[in-house]
Design a protein around this motif. Structure first.
Motif, mmCIF file in Angstrom:
data_model
loop_
_atom_site.group_PDB
_atom_site.id
_atom_site.type_symbol
_atom_site.label_atom_id
_atom_site.label_comp_id
_atom_site.label_asym_id
_atom_site.label_seq_id
_atom_site.Cartn_x
_atom_site.Cartn_y
_atom_site.Cartn_z
ATOM 1 N N ARG A 128 0.841 -1.205 0.000
ATOM 2 C CA ARG A 128 0.000 0.000 0.000
ATOM 3 C C ARG A 128 0.872 1.249 0.000
ATOM 4 N N LEU B 226 -7.960 1.241 -0.991
ATOM 5 C CA LEU B 226 -9.035 1.748 -1.852
ATOM 6 C C LEU B 226 -9.216 3.250 -1.658
ATOM 7 N N TRP C 223 -1.212 -1.631 -5.897
ATOM 8 C CA TRP C 223 -2.577 -1.919 -5.480
ATOM 9 C C TRP C 223 -2.994 -3.367 -5.723
ATOM 10 N N VAL C 224 -2.585 -3.940 -6.841
ATOM 11 C CA VAL C 224 -3.012 -5.305 -7.159
ATOM 12 C C VAL C 224 -2.425 -6.298 -6.161
ATOM 13 N N ALA D 134 -6.747 -3.156 3.269
ATOM 14 C CA ALA D 134 -7.365 -3.182 1.938
ATOM 15 C C ALA D 134 -8.283 -1.975 1.742
ATOM 16 N N ARG E 178 -8.444 -6.362 6.407
ATOM 17 C CA ARG E 178 -9.569 -5.593 5.878
ATOM 18 C C ARG E 178 -9.290 -4.091 5.974
ATOM 19 N N TRP F 71 -5.057 -9.554 0.330
ATOM 20 C CA TRP F 71 -6.303 -9.483 1.077
ATOM 21 C C TRP F 71 -7.211 -10.662 0.722
ATOM 22 N N ASP F 72 -7.327 -10.981 -0.564
ATOM 23 C CA ASP F 72 -8.146 -12.126 -0.982
ATOM 24 C C ASP F 72 -7.624 -13.417 -0.363
ATOM 25 N N GLU G 70 -4.523 -6.209 -3.094
ATOM 26 C CA GLU G 70 -5.783 -6.930 -3.314
ATOM 27 C C GLU G 70 -5.578 -8.442 -3.269
ATOM 28 N N GLU G 71 -4.493 -8.926 -3.888
ATOM 29 C CA GLU G 71 -4.228 -10.373 -3.888
ATOM 30 C C GLU G 71 -4.011 -10.898 -2.472
#
Length: 335
Positions: free
Chosen positions: A227, A263, A232-233, A259, A256, A239-240, A236-237
């Motif tokens: 971050r 955003l 960003w990707v 992430a 959370r 966090w998933d 996201e990965e």
């Protein structure tokens, strides 16, 4: 008489030759191989090349104005955009440096937003069962050196807990050389670099810890490194991956929050609010990670202009902990 006239003629010729020789000898010595102003280019060039370059310079100065007036292929007058671009290119000013820096940042952002920067392998179904630090260090270094290394690791951990991060880093560097594959050393090194704000180095260590341990224990911290780097990707990965593994409520909440923060950093405040609101309920017995999530959500409410919601959530936090952060002053500012 003929002999006398020929002698006079020869004497005149010899005297003229002598006069010309004396004139030449009286002239200043000049290197006649150098034909100024037709010499140009560096001295490392040959004489022919330098004279050719010099001649081109002279003919350009002489012929260019007339050629520009007469040629059918004369260049059109430059537009405003052409003049501005040329001015930026030719003037090494702060504006140019700022323009180039902004362009580089924009290119980097576009590049890193399309796909993940780090190629990481899938984790196993469950974290790997690893021996503890003492067993690993004794196996690698032997009994005496292993126990000494363990004591140093404990000292680094204590320095870290007391926020003496430079001291912790100093202790950890030789331990990494001695036992680079011990999970506890790699993890502590990554966390120390993170607290020092060295995001790239911290991310490398924490990615290595992720591979060694096979778990998501440090995914929130790793995602926060990315971050900070605006990758960003990767955020996201991770966090998933953490959400799917769901190791504990506190870890998932930390992930959370990171992430959602990523955003918001991208200007997607409504998406960040939706992520933090999803599944949110006021707990009967609030723990620290509940308060952290509530604080992050209240902050986003305030940023998006939802002042009543922000104030109500900040008030709820003070009911759980009167001295939590700067909540009291933020409530006062929202009155």
């Amino acid at each position: 008489s003929n002999n006398r006239s020929s002698k006079n003629k020869n004497s005149k010729e010899s005297s003229s030759i002598d006069r010309r020789r004396r004139e030449r000898e009286s002239e200043p010595k000049v290197d006649r191989r150098r034909r100024e102003p037709y010499n140009a280019g560096p001295s490392s060039w040959g004489g022919v090349a330098r004279r050719g370059a010099g001649w081109l310079e002279v003919t350009e100065k002489i012929e260019t104005p007339e050629r520009n007036r007469n040629t059918a292929y004369a260049r059109p007058e430059p537009t405003y955009e052409d003049r501005r671009a040329r001015a930026i290119e030719e003037k090494p000013t702060r504006d140019k440096v700022r323009y180039e820096a902004d362009a580089a940042v924009n290119r980097a952002k576009k590049r890193t937003h399309r796909s993940a920067v780090v190629k990481r392998s899938l984790l196993p179904a469950s974290p790997r069962k690893l021996p503890d630090a003492e067993a690993s260090l004794v196996r690698i270094l032997g009994n005496k050196d292993g126990r000494r290394a363990l004591r140093r690791l404990v000292e680094a951990s204590q320095a870290f807990e007391q926020e003496r991060f430079f001291e912790a880093r100093k202790i950890l560097i030789p331990l990494e050389r001695q036992a680079p594959g011990v999970a506890e050393i790699v993890e502590m090194s990554g966390l120390t670099l993170y607290r020092l704000g060295r995001w790239r180095e911290a991310a490398k260590k924490l990615e290595k810890f992720r591979e060694i341990s096979g778990g998501t224990e440090q995914n929130p911290v790793l995602a926060d490194c990315y971050r900070a780097l605006e990758w960003w990707v990767d955020v996201e990965e991770l966090w998933d991956e953490l959400r799917d593994a769901s190791p504990s409520g506190s870890l998932v909440t930390e992930g959370r929050i990171v992430a959602a923060g990523a955003l918001a950093d991208q200007g997607k405040v409504s998406g960040a609010i939706n992520l933090l609101e999803r599944g949110w309920r006021f707990p009967k017995r609030a723990k620290d990670y509940h308060l952290r999530r509530a604080y992050a959500l209240a902050d986003l409410y305030e940023r998006s202009g939802k002042i009543p919601k922000a104030r109500d959530l900040f008030v709820w936090i003070t009911h759980q902990d009167k001295n939590y952060g700067d909540v009291a002053s933020r409530i006062q500012a929202l009155q």
